[in-house]
Design an enzyme around this catalytic site. Structure first.
Site, PDB file in Angstrom:
ATOM      1  N   TYR A 205      58.879  16.995  69.393  1.00  0.00           N
ATOM      2  CA  TYR A 205      59.599  16.406  70.521  1.00  0.00           C
ATOM      3  C   TYR A 205      60.913  17.138  70.756  1.00  0.00           C
ATOM      4  CZ  TYR A 205      62.500  13.222  73.205  1.00  0.00           C
ATOM      5  OH  TYR A 205      63.327  12.700  74.169  1.00  0.00           O
TER       6      TYR A 205
ATOM      7  N   GLU B 119      62.720  16.373  79.065  1.00  0.00           N
ATOM      8  CA  GLU B 119      61.999  16.124  77.827  1.00  0.00           C
ATOM      9  C   GLU B 119      60.725  16.968  77.754  1.00  0.00           C
ATOM     10  OE1 GLU B 119      62.020  11.691  76.337  1.00  0.00           O
ATOM     11  OE2 GLU B 119      60.016  12.189  77.016  1.00  0.00           O
TER      12      GLU B 119
END
Ligand code: GDP
Ligand code: MN
Length: 378
Positions: free
Chosen positions: A101, A189
C-alpha cells in the site's frame, strides 16, 4: 471529485508510474478488442467509485478475448455498493507476488500531508489501521522541503518491504507526491502496489480524490468531471449553477448562505424531520432563482415538503416574498412549502404570504416544526 481507477492510471502513466497496459471499455465487444490487442491474460475491472470491487465480483481474469467479452458482459450493468457499472478497465493481468500500500493524504490535525507505506496492501487501509496499525509506516511532510530520499529509505525500512521492492519505492513515492501536488489532491493512493513474480513494481489500482475548489486549475480534468457525477439530480443542479447536495430524507431545504442551510438541516433534524438535500441559493431571492431552486429540489421524488429559510440582511423580506409568490404562481407544486423570513422587512414579507399556499414562519425553529408537522402528517 474522485477519479475512476483508469483515469487515475492515465495520470500515473504521464508521471512515469508503471501501470499495466490497458484501456477502458463500454461494451463487451470493446473489451474483447482490447484483450486481443494486449494478447495476454487480462483482468477486467469494474470502474465505479467504490472499493472492494473484487469481493463484489467486479474484478475478473480472462485468458482469451472471448473470455474478456464474457466477463465484461457479466460486470457491465451489475451494481457495486449501489453504483451501476457502466464501464470496465481491461488491462494486462499482473503476476502478483505481493501486494503493498502507498498513500498520500492531508492530515488536517497535523496541518501537513502524510505519506503512508504498508506491506499489508490489497485490503482497505482503514482495516489495516484498525487491526494492525503498526504495519503502516507514516511520515508527515514539510511542504517547504517535500519528500527527501532519506525519508523514502526510512519509510521503506519501517514498513519492512523486501530489498527487491525498496529499489523501486522511491520512483513511486516521488511520482505519487508530484501527482498529489500538481493535481491539488486530497488523496492519492496505490493499493495494491504489486510486486510481480519477476521483481517489478506496478500500480495495480489507483484512487485519487481532488480538491473541488482547485478544479478550475485543471481544465484537462473537465471531461472526467462531467462523467463523475453519480447522482443525476446533483449533476443537473450543478448544471443549473446551484450549490446542491442530495441527502436521503424527505424535506427539501433551501436557504441563502451555506452556514444557514447547514444549521437548517440540523434544526429540521432536531425537530424530528429528515432533510432531503442541501441547497444554498446565495444572496438575493429573485423569482427566477426561487423557481430554479424549488424545481431542482422537486426533482427528488422523495420530497414531501420544502422549508425555505431566508435570512434577510441585504435581501429584503418583502422582495423574497414577492419572488416566492411569483415563482409558485408559475409552477404546479403539490407539496407544502414553509417560508421562514427574518431580517429586513420580514413582517411586510410575511404579510404578503398571508392567504397564499405558502406557510409563513418567523423563526427557524417555528419553520422547522411546521414543515415537520406538515410532512409527517401531524
Ligand atoms: P478494489 O478492491 O476495488 O480496490 O480493487 P483493486 O484494484 O485493488 O483489486 C482488488 C484485488 O483484486 C487486488 O488486491 C488483487 O488481489 C486482485 N487483482 C487486481 N488486479 C489483478 C490482476 O491483474 N491480477 C490478479 N491476479 N489479481 C488482481
Ligand atoms: Mn484497491
Amino acid at each position: 471529485m474522485k477519479l475512476l481507477e483508469y483515469q487515475g492510471k492515465e495520470i500515473f502513466a504521464k508521471y512515469g508510474v508503471p501501470v499495466p497496459q490497458g484501456r477502458v471499455a463500454f461494451t463487451p465487444d470493446e473489451a474483447a478488442e482490447i484483450a486481443a490487442e494486449i494478447g495476454k491474460t487480462v483482468v477486467v475491472k469494474a470502474q465505479v467509485h467504490a472499493g472492494g470491487r473484487g469481493k463484489a465480483g467486479g474484478i475478473k481474469l480472462a485468458k482469451t478475448p472471448d473470455e474478456a467479452r464474457e466477463m465484461a458482459s457479466q460486470i457491465i450493468g451489475m451494481e457495486i455498493k449501489g453504483l451501476r457499472v457502466e464501464r470496465v478497465l481491461v488491462e494486462e493481468a499482473a503476476d502478483i507476488k505481493e501486494e503493498y500500500y502507498l498513500g498520500i493524504t492531508t492530515d488536517r490535525a497535523a496541518r501537513r500531508n502524510i505519506v503512508m507505506v504498508s506491506k499489508e496492501g490489497g485490503i482497505e487501509i482503514e482495516i489495516v489501521a484498525e487491526e494492525n496499525p503498526a504495519a503502516i509506516a507514516k511520515l508527515h511532510l514539510d511542504p517547504a522541503i517535500g519528500l527527501q530520499d532519506f525519508q523514502i529509505r526510512q519509510l521503506g525500512f519501517e514498513s519492512n518491504l523486501p530489498p527487491v521492492a525498496l529499489k523501486g519505492l522511491g520512483t513511486f513515492l516521488k511520482a505519487l507526491y508530484k501527482v498529489y501536488l500538481d493535481y491539488d489532491c486530497s488523496l492519492a493512493e496505490i493499493n495494491p502496489l504489486v510486486l510481480t513474480g519477476d521483481g517489478r513494481l506496478i500500480a495495480a489500482d489507483s484512487k485519487i480524490v481532488l480538491d473541488d475548489n482547485a478544479l478550475f486549475r485543471h481544465p484537462d480534468l473537465a471531461a472526467f468531471q462531467e462523467e463523475q457525477e453519480d447522482d443525476p439530480i446533483e449533476a443537473e443542479a450543478h448544471k443549473r449553477g446551484l450549490t446542491y447536495v442530495r441527502l436521503d430524507g424527505d424535506i427539501g431545504i433551501i436557504g441563502n448562505g451555506a452556514g444557514l442551510v447547514m444549521t437548517t438541516l440540523d434544526v429540521v433534524k432536531r425537530e424530528g424531520g429528515s432533510p432531503a438535500n442541501f441547497l444554498d441559493i446565495g444572496g438575493g431571492a429573485k423569482a427566477d432563482v426561487v423557481t430554479k431552486a424549488i424545481d431542482t429540489v422537486l426533482l427528488d421524488k422523495n420530497v414531501k415538503g420544502i422549508f425555505f429559510n431566508i435570512f434577510g440582511g441585504i435581501t429584503r423580506g418583502d422582495e423574497v416574498a414577492k419572488g416566492m409568490l411569483e415563482a409558485i404562481a408559475t409552477m404546479d407544486i403539490k407539496v407544502p412549502i414553509v417560508v421562514r423570513l427574518t431580517g429586513t422587512r420580514a413582517a411586510e414579507g410575511l404579510k404578503l404570504l398571508e392567504g397564499s399556499t405558502l406557510v409563513g414562519a418567523a423563526t427557524m425553529q417555528e419553520g422547522a416544526q411546521k414543515i415537520v408537522a406538515l410532512v409527517n402528517g401531524a
